[in-house]
Design an enzyme around this catalytic site. Structure first.
Site, PDB file in Angstrom:
ATOM      1  N   ASP A  43       0.826  -1.403  -0.150  1.00 34.16           N
ATOM      2  CA  ASP A  43       0.157   0.024   0.006  1.00 34.16           C
ATOM      3  C   ASP A  43       0.737   1.202   0.040  1.00 34.16           C
ATOM      4  OD1 ASP A  43       1.113  -0.293   2.384  1.00 34.16           O
ATOM      5  OD2 ASP A  43      -0.995  -0.014   3.726  1.00 34.16           O
ATOM      6  N   GLU A  44       2.234   1.213  -0.606  1.00 35.02           N
ATOM      7  CA  GLU A  44       2.903   2.434  -0.404  1.00 35.02           C
ATOM      8  C   GLU A  44       3.985   2.404  -1.424  1.00 35.02           C
ATOM      9  OE1 GLU A  44       5.897   3.684   3.366  1.00 35.02           O
ATOM     10  OE2 GLU A  44       4.831   2.035   3.621  1.00 35.02           O
TER      11      GLU A  44
END
Lengths: 371, 396
Positions: free
Chosen positions: B111-112
């Site tokens: 998610d990054e």
């Protein structure tokens, strides 16, 4: 201990032991060389505990005794000087003074009595060999010794006596599991060599032996228990043999080949080098296809592209296609000397067999790749 | 050379960080969860929190906290298991959006990511407007919010994205980097944990400015190389490039058990399961590795690793398992309660479809295992990873 010694001779010998002394060891003394002065000679020793080398050099011995000096630093000091004679003198508390009459070095050294000096095994039957032949045998086998440190089982050259056709041969064999190289040489005086069973000589030892042998002239070799002893002039090399068992290599040498072609060694070597340009970790295979008097080499790497080269050969059989690691061909062809080499094929899961007329007694095997 | 070119002209780096990713996906799939304290994690007894919604964070719940603690802090919380397959699916959608703006995407996790948009400015406008566009696309196409930090380098961008969460957008132009960093507390710096913070406190360093004004010599003496690094970072200097398509260095699986493992046979069973998983993933990636590492966390949270390097790379579960069993002897598994076991395969080589034939016999057995593995892989593909397992792993 105090000596005056010829710079060139000392440099030559200190330089050749750089490959023996340990660069990174938890025993700092193994990165040093031992200089022992006695009579009219200085003995230079280097060891990594598996292998020991000793060389005597004529010198002006002012007082007898021993010192240890960092092998690397001594090499650099000698190399940077252009003077003919070096003066080396032991001082108090393990300090050693080294001078070429211009620069003066005082080096903090380790006590010489802590040096792990190796003993020369006694009563070894030494046999004379032609250094050039031994060197040729090593050059044609050492490249296929396994590179992986953990593959210690094969990390040496298997050496044994064999006889066929009423003659005795000295044989060296090496393999990394994917390829094999073997060479037999008929050498006089082999009978007296005490080598009832085959032995594994470690790769590092073989390359040290090769250095002595490649100087030419006669070289003496003997085996006793777990050691191999080599002598030449004032040099002594003692190495511990590997205890590993060598695999049953005879079983993997094909009895016959289905297709045999001849090709110019240099042409094939250069072509394989070009094929290597497009090989990487993931894609390293070259496809060899034989058909219609042509040997086609194709290397395909989806990340980079494709390379092809055709070499003329004499071949009219049905199309034969096999994948190989081109690196293995480059290594073998580089070690060989013949102008024309013969390649034997069986099918695409059996080894390719390499031979050459000027490579008397040599046999190379290269296992294919599935592509 | 590349570095130097980058130095000549200011880079535009965006750090993108999905807001409370797992709980947000859960709320997406079940709108009733919206605005509720949602906590995604492992089992109630032994697991840890993977991710908590902002509502749950207000109660002091945070990731890596034991689930038991989270339940105590937030009894009204909604506790959900990790649905990794679903998160990956959404993550793929989100990353596809990132790739529309630049090929230089460095994923940090599911998610990054870092994006280097220096080369995209002519095409898509100023970095801040690119960040805005990405945020809008993510929201419109997935219904999720992402926080963005825009800065001349990775370090500042990452701090910036965290400034205004959730749904934040923080822009730090190159001439405002110092102004931005100076007042920040030193814990914001990457790598500064409790011990370093306390050591810095003793030097009266509390903010980036304090650190920047410390003599480099003092920092170097106290922290060595890391001291120099910290000093550079405090001035906002970070030359690391955005590395797209991150090479995989290792393949690993680990498991925290709902009950401590007490005896060695139970430990071996888990290791067999993990080894098979790692091997399967390696084969899927057409990779094989030489180094096998066993990770053991005891019930007191003390963690050790033991590793062995093989002579040739493997992608075989049984070989990984046998190696791990040898490593097991160098641990206290069976003597002390064990909370977590992990297996990792590293020193990877990628062989593609090629394979080198061997001269010697290892092959007979080797070939058999190879065809067995191929058969297993096709079953896994069809029926899932739990469809076939060794007899020892059958539940009673």
């Amino acid at each position: 201990m105090e000596i005056k010694i010829d710079r060139d001779e000392l440099l030559g010998n200190v330089s050749r032991v750089q490959s023996i002394i340990e660069k990174k060891s938890n025993m700092p003394i193994l990165s040093t060389v031992l200089l022992t002065a006695a009579g009219e000679e200085v003995t230079l020793s280097a060891t990594d505990l598996e292998l020991g080398f000793r060389q005597t050099i004529g010198a002006d011995v002012i007082s007898e005794g021993s010192v240890t000096i960092s092998g690397r630093k001594l090499f650099e000091i000698l190399k940077e000087s252009n003077q003919g004679v070096f003066h080396i003198k032991e001082k108090e508390n393990n300090w050693v003074f080294i001078s070429d009459n211009i620069a003066r070095f005082n080096l903090a050294c380790l006590p010489a009595d802590e040096y792990p000096s190796f003993v020369e095994p006694e009563g070894v039957a030494m046999v004379e060999f032609d250094g050039n032949i031994i060197s040729e045998m090593i050059n044609k086998t050492i490249y296929s010794v396994t590179m992986e440190e953990a593959g210690f089982k094969l990390s040496g050259v298997y050496t044994e006596k064999v006889s066929y056709g009423g003659k005795n041969f000295l044989r060296m064999v090496s393999t990394d599991g994917h390829r094999l190289s073997m060479i037999d040489k008929s050498v006089p005086s082999l009978d007296s060599l005490d080598l009832a069973k085959g032995v594994m000589i470690p790769k590092k030892g073989m390359s040290e032996l090769n250095k002595l042998a490649s100087e030419g002239g006669q070289i003496q070799i003997g085996f006793k228990e777990k050691n191999c002893v080599v002598k030449k002039g004032g040099a002594l090399l003692v190495m511990r043999l590997l205890e590993a068992k060598f695999p049953d290599y005879q079983a993997v040498i094909p009895k016959e080949e289905r297709v045999s072609i001849e090709v110019k060694r240099i042409s094939l070597l250069e072509a394989m080098r070009k094929m290597l340009i497009l090989s990487n970790e993931r894609y390293r295979a070259v496809k060899i296809a034989l058909e219609d008097d042509t040997m086609e080499l194709v290397s395909t790497n989806p990340d980079l592209g494709e390379a092809r080269e055709n070499i003329e050969v004499v071949y009219q059989g049905e199309r034969l296609e096999t994948g190989f690691n081109p690196r293995y061909f480059v290594d073998a062809l580089q070690a060989m000397e013949s102008e024309v080499v013969s390649l034997g094929f069986i099918d695409n899961s059996k080894p390719c067999i390499l031979r050459g007329e000027a490579d008397d007694g040599f046999l190379g095997l290269i296992m294919p790749m599935r592509v | 050379m590349k570095n130097r070119n980058n130095q000549l002209k200011a880079r535009a780096i965006i750090h993108l960080d999905m807001d409370a990713f797992y709980p947000s996906v859960e709320a997406l799939d079940n709108p009733a969860l919206k605005g509720k304290p949602v906590i995604v994690g492992g089992s109630r007894e032994r697991g840890v929190v993977s991710s908590a919604s902002y509502e749950a964070r207000k109660f002091g719940v945070h990731s890596a906290q034991p689930m038991a603690t989270a339940m105590r802090l937030c009894p009204q919380g909604i506790f959900l298991p990790v649905r990794m397959r679903r998160y990956k699916e959404v993550s793929r959608q989100v990353f596809e959006i990132f790739y529309r703006f630049t090929p230089l995407v460095e994923p940090l996790s599911i998610d990054e990511a870092f994006l280097d948009v220096t080369g995209s400015l002519r095409l898509f406008g100023q970095p801040e407007s690119i960040a805005e566009k990405i945020k809008r696309c993510v929201l419109e196409e997935t219904g999720l919010t992402v926080s963005a930090g825009v800065a001349p380098n990775k370090f500042v961008a990452k701090i910036a994205s965290d400034m205004d969460k959730p749904d934040g957008l923080t822009i730090v132009p190159s001439d405002r980097v110092r102004e931005f960093l100076d007042p920040l507390p030193i814990e914001k710096m990457w790598g500064v944990g409790k011990a370093t913070r306390e050591a810095l406190m003793r030097l009266k360093v509390r903010t980036f400015k304090d650190l920047r004004q410390m003599p480099v010599k003092v920092l170097e003496k106290k922290f060595g190389k890391y001291g120099l690094k910290m000093h550079q970072l405090s001035m906002g200097i970070d030359e690391r490039e955005v590395v797209a398509d991150h090479e995989v260095k290792s393949i690993s699986h680990e498991e925290t058990f709902s009950q401590d493992i007490q005896d060695i046979d139970a430990g071996k069973k888990e290791i067999l399961r993990l080894s098979n998983k790692v091997a399967h993933r390696a084969r899927k990636m057409q990779a094989a590795g030489r180094t096998i590492t066993l990770k053991v966390k005891y019930s007191d949270f003390r963690q050790i690793t033991r590793a062995e390097t093989l002579s040739s790379p493997t992608d075989d579960g049984f070989e990984i398992y046998s190696t791990a069993c040898r490593l097991l002897r160098k641990t206290a598994v069976g003597m002390r309660p064990v909370r977590l076991l992990g297996i990792s395969l590293s020193q990877l080589s990628f062989h593609g479809k090629e394979s080198q034939f061997s001269l010697f016999d290892r092959d007979e057995q080797f070939k058999k295992r190879k065809s067995l593995n191929m058969a297993l892989d096709s079953l896994y593909e069809k029926h899932g990873e739990d469809s076939v397992r060794p007899g020892t792993l059958l539940e009673k």
